[in-house]
Design a protein around this motif. Structure first.
Motif, PDB file in Angstrom:
ATOM      1  N   GLU A  50      39.485  48.016  42.001  1.00  0.00           N
ATOM      2  CA  GLU A  50      40.198  46.739  42.107  1.00  0.00           C
ATOM      3  C   GLU A  50      40.737  46.306  40.757  1.00  0.00           C
ATOM      4  O   GLU A  50      41.865  45.826  40.645  1.00  0.00           O
ATOM      5  CB  GLU A  50      39.278  45.663  42.681  1.00  0.00           C
ATOM      6  CG  GLU A  50      38.993  45.844  44.151  1.00  0.00           C
ATOM      7  CD  GLU A  50      37.951  44.887  44.694  1.00  0.00           C
ATOM      8  OE1 GLU A  50      37.132  44.359  43.891  1.00  0.00           O
ATOM      9  OE2 GLU A  50      37.937  44.667  45.908  1.00  0.00           O
ATOM     10  N   LYS A  51      39.948  46.476  39.695  1.00  0.00           N
ATOM     11  CA  LYS A  51      40.401  46.125  38.347  1.00  0.00           C
ATOM     12  C   LYS A  51      41.578  47.000  37.932  1.00  0.00           C
ATOM     13  O   LYS A  51      42.534  46.520  37.308  1.00  0.00           O
ATOM     14  CB  LYS A  51      39.258  46.261  37.344  1.00  0.00           C
ATOM     15  CG  LYS A  51      38.226  45.175  37.457  1.00  0.00           C
ATOM     16  CD  LYS A  51      37.099  45.369  36.450  1.00  0.00           C
ATOM     17  CE  LYS A  51      36.037  44.296  36.610  1.00  0.00           C
ATOM     18  NZ  LYS A  51      34.904  44.510  35.695  1.00  0.00           N
ATOM     19  N   SER A  52      41.519  48.283  38.283  1.00  0.00           N
ATOM     20  CA  SER A  52      42.608  49.196  37.935  1.00  0.00           C
ATOM     21  C   SER A  52      43.906  48.803  38.622  1.00  0.00           C
ATOM     22  O   SER A  52      44.988  48.902  38.042  1.00  0.00           O
ATOM     23  CB  SER A  52      42.243  50.629  38.328  1.00  0.00           C
ATOM     24  OG  SER A  52      41.145  51.070  37.598  1.00  0.00           O
ATOM     25  N   LEU A  53      43.813  48.362  39.864  1.00  0.00           N
ATOM     26  CA  LEU A  53      45.010  47.952  40.595  1.00  0.00           C
ATOM     27  C   LEU A  53      45.674  46.744  39.955  1.00  0.00           C
ATOM     28  O   LEU A  53      46.891  46.602  39.996  1.00  0.00           O
ATOM     29  CB  LEU A  53      44.668  47.638  42.051  1.00  0.00           C
ATOM     30  CG  LEU A  53      44.422  48.836  42.945  1.00  0.00           C
ATOM     31  CD1 LEU A  53      43.960  48.377  44.323  1.00  0.00           C
ATOM     32  CD2 LEU A  53      45.667  49.697  43.066  1.00  0.00           C
ATOM     33  N   LYS A  54      44.874  45.895  39.340  1.00  0.00           N
ATOM     34  CA  LYS A  54      45.419  44.667  38.742  1.00  0.00           C
ATOM     35  C   LYS A  54      46.251  44.947  37.489  1.00  0.00           C
ATOM     36  O   LYS A  54      47.026  44.101  37.075  1.00  0.00           O
ATOM     37  CB  LYS A  54      44.284  43.698  38.423  1.00  0.00           C
ATOM     38  CG  LYS A  54      43.659  43.124  39.671  1.00  0.00           C
ATOM     39  CD  LYS A  54      42.528  42.178  39.353  1.00  0.00           C
ATOM     40  CE  LYS A  54      41.913  41.675  40.656  1.00  0.00           C
ATOM     41  NZ  LYS A  54      40.779  40.820  40.430  1.00  0.00           N
ATOM     42  N   VAL A  55      46.099  46.130  36.891  1.00  0.00           N
ATOM     43  CA  VAL A  55      46.855  46.435  35.677  1.00  0.00           C
ATOM     44  C   VAL A  55      48.142  47.208  35.968  1.00  0.00           C
ATOM     45  O   VAL A  55      48.899  47.493  35.050  1.00  0.00           O
ATOM     46  CB  VAL A  55      45.994  47.201  34.636  1.00  0.00           C
ATOM     47  CG1 VAL A  55      44.817  46.374  34.198  1.00  0.00           C
ATOM     48  CG2 VAL A  55      45.556  48.537  35.164  1.00  0.00           C
ATOM     49  N   LEU A  56      48.393  47.565  37.218  1.00  0.00           N
ATOM     50  CA  LEU A  56      49.643  48.246  37.559  1.00  0.00           C
ATOM     51  C   LEU A  56      50.820  47.306  37.338  1.00  0.00           C
ATOM     52  O   LEU A  56      50.766  46.125  37.693  1.00  0.00           O
ATOM     53  CB  LEU A  56      49.630  48.710  39.014  1.00  0.00           C
ATOM     54  CG  LEU A  56      48.759  49.917  39.331  1.00  0.00           C
ATOM     55  CD1 LEU A  56      48.775  50.193  40.827  1.00  0.00           C
ATOM     56  CD2 LEU A  56      49.207  51.139  38.568  1.00  0.00           C
ATOM     57  N   THR A  57      51.885  47.839  36.767  1.00  0.00           N
ATOM     58  CA  THR A  57      53.079  47.036  36.508  1.00  0.00           C
ATOM     59  C   THR A  57      54.200  47.451  37.458  1.00  0.00           C
ATOM     60  O   THR A  57      54.105  48.481  38.148  1.00  0.00           O
ATOM     61  CB  THR A  57      53.560  47.249  35.061  1.00  0.00           C
ATOM     62  OG1 THR A  57      53.967  48.619  34.922  1.00  0.00           O
ATOM     63  CG2 THR A  57      52.469  46.907  34.055  1.00  0.00           C
ATOM     64  N   GLN A  58      55.262  46.690  37.447  1.00  0.00           N
ATOM     65  CA  GLN A  58      56.432  47.028  38.255  1.00  0.00           C
ATOM     66  C   GLN A  58      57.005  48.364  37.789  1.00  0.00           C
ATOM     67  O   GLN A  58      57.470  49.171  38.592  1.00  0.00           O
ATOM     68  CB  GLN A  58      57.483  45.920  38.150  1.00  0.00           C
ATOM     69  CG  GLN A  58      58.684  46.132  39.045  1.00  0.00           C
ATOM     70  CD  GLN A  58      58.306  46.156  40.516  1.00  0.00           C
ATOM     71  OE1 GLN A  58      57.459  45.392  40.949  1.00  0.00           O
ATOM     72  NE2 GLN A  58      58.929  47.031  41.284  1.00  0.00           N
TER      73      GLN A  58
END
Length: 105
Positions: A50-58
């Motif tokens: 979940e934390k990793s998903l939050k750092v994905l950018t456009q």
């Protein structure tokens, strides 16, 4: 006398049922304990994901979309995400010529 025989038989039946219920409760407790162990192992991984998903950018998403043939690891991760989100795959011809296969990409 007849009533005492019936009562004794009912009492034995109740004891037997009670024993069966206790065995089932023990089995259920064992299953619950085993499931809890798996859950305790999985939850930290879920939190990290979940934390990793939050750092994905456009920009990351655009890069993913532009890949025509992404690495197998990327395909595997995206397939897992699709399964978790209950996204249905496209059905495409298997390049090996063996019928159809699911295509999440």
């Amino acid at each position: 006398a007849f009533e005492s025989i019936i009562i004794a038989l009912k009492h034995k039946e109740i004891q037997r049922e009670d024993g069966l219920c206790k065995k089932q409760a023990e089995k259920a407790a064992e299953i619950k304990e085993e499931c809890q162990k798996f859950l305790d192992q999985a939850l930290p991984e879920l939190t990290k994901a979940e934390k990793s998903l939050k750092v994905l950018t456009q920009k990351d998403m655009t890069e993913l979309k532009s890949m025509k043939n992404p690495p197998e690891q990327v395909k595997s991760i995206l397939q897992t995400i699709c399964i978790l989100l209950k996204e249905r795959p496209a059905r495409v011809r298997d390049p090996d010529g063996h019928g159809m296969k699911n295509d999440y990409w």
